[in-house]
Design a protein around this motif. Structure first.
Motif, PDB file in Angstrom:
ATOM      1  N   SER A   1      -4.118  15.213  -4.284  1.00  0.00           N
ATOM      2  CA  SER A   1      -4.942  14.061  -5.121  1.00  0.00           C
ATOM      3  C   SER A   1      -6.337  13.258  -4.731  1.00  0.00           C
ATOM      4  O   SER A   1      -5.712  12.556  -3.516  1.00  0.00           O
ATOM      5  CB  SER A   1      -4.491  13.831  -6.509  1.00  0.00           C
ATOM      6  OG  SER A   1      -3.967  11.895  -6.120  1.00  0.00           O
ATOM      7  N   ILE A   2      -7.504  13.750  -5.185  1.00  0.00           N
ATOM      8  CA  ILE A   2      -8.349  12.163  -4.431  1.00  0.00           C
ATOM      9  C   ILE A   2      -7.088  10.777  -5.024  1.00  0.00           C
ATOM     10  O   ILE A   2      -8.250   9.682  -3.684  1.00  0.00           O
ATOM     11  CB  ILE A   2      -9.960  12.203  -5.458  1.00  0.00           C
ATOM     12  CG1 ILE A   2     -10.920  11.686  -3.933  1.00  0.00           C
ATOM     13  CG2 ILE A   2      -9.900  11.797  -5.993  1.00  0.00           C
ATOM     14  CD1 ILE A   2     -11.017  12.403  -3.262  1.00  0.00           C
ATOM     15  N   ILE A   3      -7.136  10.329  -5.646  1.00  0.00           N
ATOM     16  CA  ILE A   3      -6.794   8.708  -5.359  1.00  0.00           C
ATOM     17  C   ILE A   3      -5.650   8.785  -4.216  1.00  0.00           C
ATOM     18  O   ILE A   3      -5.559   7.307  -3.571  1.00  0.00           O
ATOM     19  CB  ILE A   3      -5.592   8.244  -7.066  1.00  0.00           C
ATOM     20  CG1 ILE A   3      -7.350   8.985  -7.725  1.00  0.00           C
ATOM     21  CG2 ILE A   3      -5.368   6.957  -7.303  1.00  0.00           C
ATOM     22  CD1 ILE A   3      -6.649   8.945  -9.523  1.00  0.00           C
ATOM     23  N   THR A   4      -5.002   9.894  -3.953  1.00  0.00           N
ATOM     24  CA  THR A   4      -3.350   9.310  -2.866  1.00  0.00           C
ATOM     25  C   THR A   4      -4.529   9.882  -1.372  1.00  0.00           C
ATOM     26  O   THR A   4      -3.990   8.937  -0.764  1.00  0.00           O
ATOM     27  CB  THR A   4      -2.653  10.394  -3.524  1.00  0.00           C
ATOM     28  OG1 THR A   4      -1.558  11.049  -4.459  1.00  0.00           O
ATOM     29  CG2 THR A   4      -1.075  10.246  -1.968  1.00  0.00           C
TER      30      THR A   4
ATOM     31  N   LYS B   1       0.704  -0.479   0.087  1.00  0.00           N
ATOM     32  CA  LYS B   1      -0.571  -0.188  -0.109  1.00  0.00           C
ATOM     33  C   LYS B   1       0.926   1.407  -0.110  1.00  0.00           C
ATOM     34  O   LYS B   1       0.362   1.976  -0.733  1.00  0.00           O
ATOM     35  CB  LYS B   1      -0.938   0.273   1.253  1.00  0.00           C
ATOM     36  CG  LYS B   1      -2.278   1.399   1.073  1.00  0.00           C
ATOM     37  CD  LYS B   1      -2.844   0.665   0.063  1.00  0.00           C
ATOM     38  CE  LYS B   1      -3.760  -0.537   0.175  1.00  0.00           C
ATOM     39  NZ  LYS B   1      -5.245  -0.833  -1.237  1.00  0.00           N
TER      40      LYS B   1
ATOM     41  N   LYS C   1      -7.309   8.286  -0.995  1.00  0.00           N
ATOM     42  CA  LYS C   1      -7.731   7.038  -0.712  1.00  0.00           C
ATOM     43  C   LYS C   1      -6.758   6.265   0.392  1.00  0.00           C
ATOM     44  O   LYS C   1      -6.916   5.754   0.189  1.00  0.00           O
ATOM     45  CB  LYS C   1      -8.692   6.787  -1.783  1.00  0.00           C
ATOM     46  CG  LYS C   1      -9.615   5.440  -1.734  1.00  0.00           C
ATOM     47  CD  LYS C   1     -10.638   5.101  -3.103  1.00  0.00           C
ATOM     48  CE  LYS C   1     -11.646   4.400  -2.993  1.00  0.00           C
ATOM     49  NZ  LYS C   1     -11.040   3.264  -2.307  1.00  0.00           N
ATOM     50  N   ILE C   2      -5.483   6.140  -0.805  1.00  0.00           N
ATOM     51  CA  ILE C   2      -4.865   5.124  -0.804  1.00  0.00           C
ATOM     52  C   ILE C   2      -4.573   5.133   0.345  1.00  0.00           C
ATOM     53  O   ILE C   2      -4.061   4.124   1.599  1.00  0.00           O
ATOM     54  CB  ILE C   2      -4.299   5.001  -1.771  1.00  0.00           C
ATOM     55  CG1 ILE C   2      -4.354   5.092  -3.523  1.00  0.00           C
ATOM     56  CG2 ILE C   2      -2.665   4.109  -1.021  1.00  0.00           C
ATOM     57  CD1 ILE C   2      -3.182   4.592  -4.180  1.00  0.00           C
TER      58      ILE C   2
ATOM     59  N   GLN D   1       1.879   1.832  -3.441  1.00  0.00           N
ATOM     60  CA  GLN D   1       0.889   2.734  -4.153  1.00  0.00           C
ATOM     61  C   GLN D   1       0.876   3.734  -3.528  1.00  0.00           C
ATOM     62  O   GLN D   1       0.204   4.140  -5.554  1.00  0.00           O
ATOM     63  CB  GLN D   1      -0.495   1.421  -3.864  1.00  0.00           C
ATOM     64  CG  GLN D   1      -0.515   0.110  -4.670  1.00  0.00           C
ATOM     65  CD  GLN D   1      -1.108  -0.835  -4.360  1.00  0.00           C
ATOM     66  OE1 GLN D   1      -2.433   0.173  -3.053  1.00  0.00           O
ATOM     67  NE2 GLN D   1      -1.716  -1.801  -4.655  1.00  0.00           N
TER      68      GLN D   1
ATOM     69  N   ALA E   1       0.603   6.883  -6.875  1.00  0.00           N
ATOM     70  CA  ALA E   1      -0.068   8.007  -6.932  1.00  0.00           C
ATOM     71  C   ALA E   1       0.313   9.173  -6.356  1.00  0.00           C
ATOM     72  O   ALA E   1      -0.348   9.889  -7.378  1.00  0.00           O
ATOM     73  CB  ALA E   1      -1.209   7.414  -5.898  1.00  0.00           C
TER      74      ALA E   1
ATOM     75  N   GLU F   1      -6.827   4.293   3.115  1.00  0.00           N
ATOM     76  CA  GLU F   1      -6.618   2.638   3.402  1.00  0.00           C
ATOM     77  C   GLU F   1      -5.269   1.844   4.165  1.00  0.00           C
ATOM     78  O   GLU F   1      -5.037   1.055   4.706  1.00  0.00           O
ATOM     79  CB  GLU F   1      -6.566   1.457   1.487  1.00  0.00           C
ATOM     80  CG  GLU F   1      -7.936   2.057   1.103  1.00  0.00           C
ATOM     81  CD  GLU F   1      -7.941   2.013  -0.437  1.00  0.00           C
ATOM     82  OE1 GLU F   1      -5.979   1.385  -0.695  1.00  0.00           O
ATOM     83  OE2 GLU F   1      -8.171   1.842  -1.011  1.00  0.00           O
TER      84      GLU F   1
ATOM     85  N   LYS G   1       2.506  10.796  -9.649  1.00  0.00           N
ATOM     86  CA  LYS G   1       1.268  10.633 -10.523  1.00  0.00           C
ATOM     87  C   LYS G   1       0.317  11.677 -10.830  1.00  0.00           C
ATOM     88  O   LYS G   1       0.221  12.589 -11.085  1.00  0.00           O
ATOM     89  CB  LYS G   1       1.333   9.492 -10.920  1.00  0.00           C
ATOM     90  CG  LYS G   1       0.173   9.211 -12.517  1.00  0.00           C
ATOM     91  CD  LYS G   1      -0.585   7.559 -12.388  1.00  0.00           C
ATOM     92  CE  LYS G   1      -1.599   7.871 -13.775  1.00  0.00           C
ATOM     93  NZ  LYS G   1      -1.950   6.685 -14.479  1.00  0.00           N
ATOM     94  N   ASN G   2       0.049  11.185  -9.157  1.00  0.00           N
ATOM     95  CA  ASN G   2      -1.306  12.233  -9.237  1.00  0.00           C
ATOM     96  C   ASN G   2      -0.617  13.803  -8.569  1.00  0.00           C
ATOM     97  O   ASN G   2      -1.164  14.653  -8.725  1.00  0.00           O
ATOM     98  CB  ASN G   2      -2.516  11.455  -8.668  1.00  0.00           C
ATOM     99  CG  ASN G   2      -2.618  10.415  -9.963  1.00  0.00           C
ATOM    100  OD1 ASN G   2      -3.501  10.577 -11.039  1.00  0.00           O
ATOM    101  ND2 ASN G   2      -2.346   9.463  -9.456  1.00  0.00           N
TER     102      ASN G   2
END
Length: 63
Positions: free
Chosen positions: A38-41, A23, A43-44, A26, A30, A47, A33-34
């Motif tokens: 970012s919402i993706i980062t 994780k 969220k990870i 990941q 993220a 997690e 890249k973002n």
């Protein structure tokens, strides 16, 4: 703690350590890249926080 319970806890600790490491990888990917916000980062990151909390609970239960 009985041997069986110790083996199960040991496997769970190992699984969590591997999951945490993955994780983290990941999240770094993220973020690269973002971006960090970012919402993706995020969220990870959440997690990862959940996995770290679970790891802490298991470690405390073993003591």
């Amino acid at each position: 703690m009985g041997k069986l319970k110790g083996n199960i806890a040991g496997r769970e600790i190992y699984y969590l350590q591997e999951s945490i490491a993955e994780k983290r990888r990941q999240m770094i990917q993220a973020a690269n890249k973002n971006g960090l916000s970012s919402i993706i980062t995020l969220k990870i990151s959440q997690e990862l926080d959940g996995l770290l909390n679970q790891y802490t609970r298991v470690r405390q239960a073993i003591k």
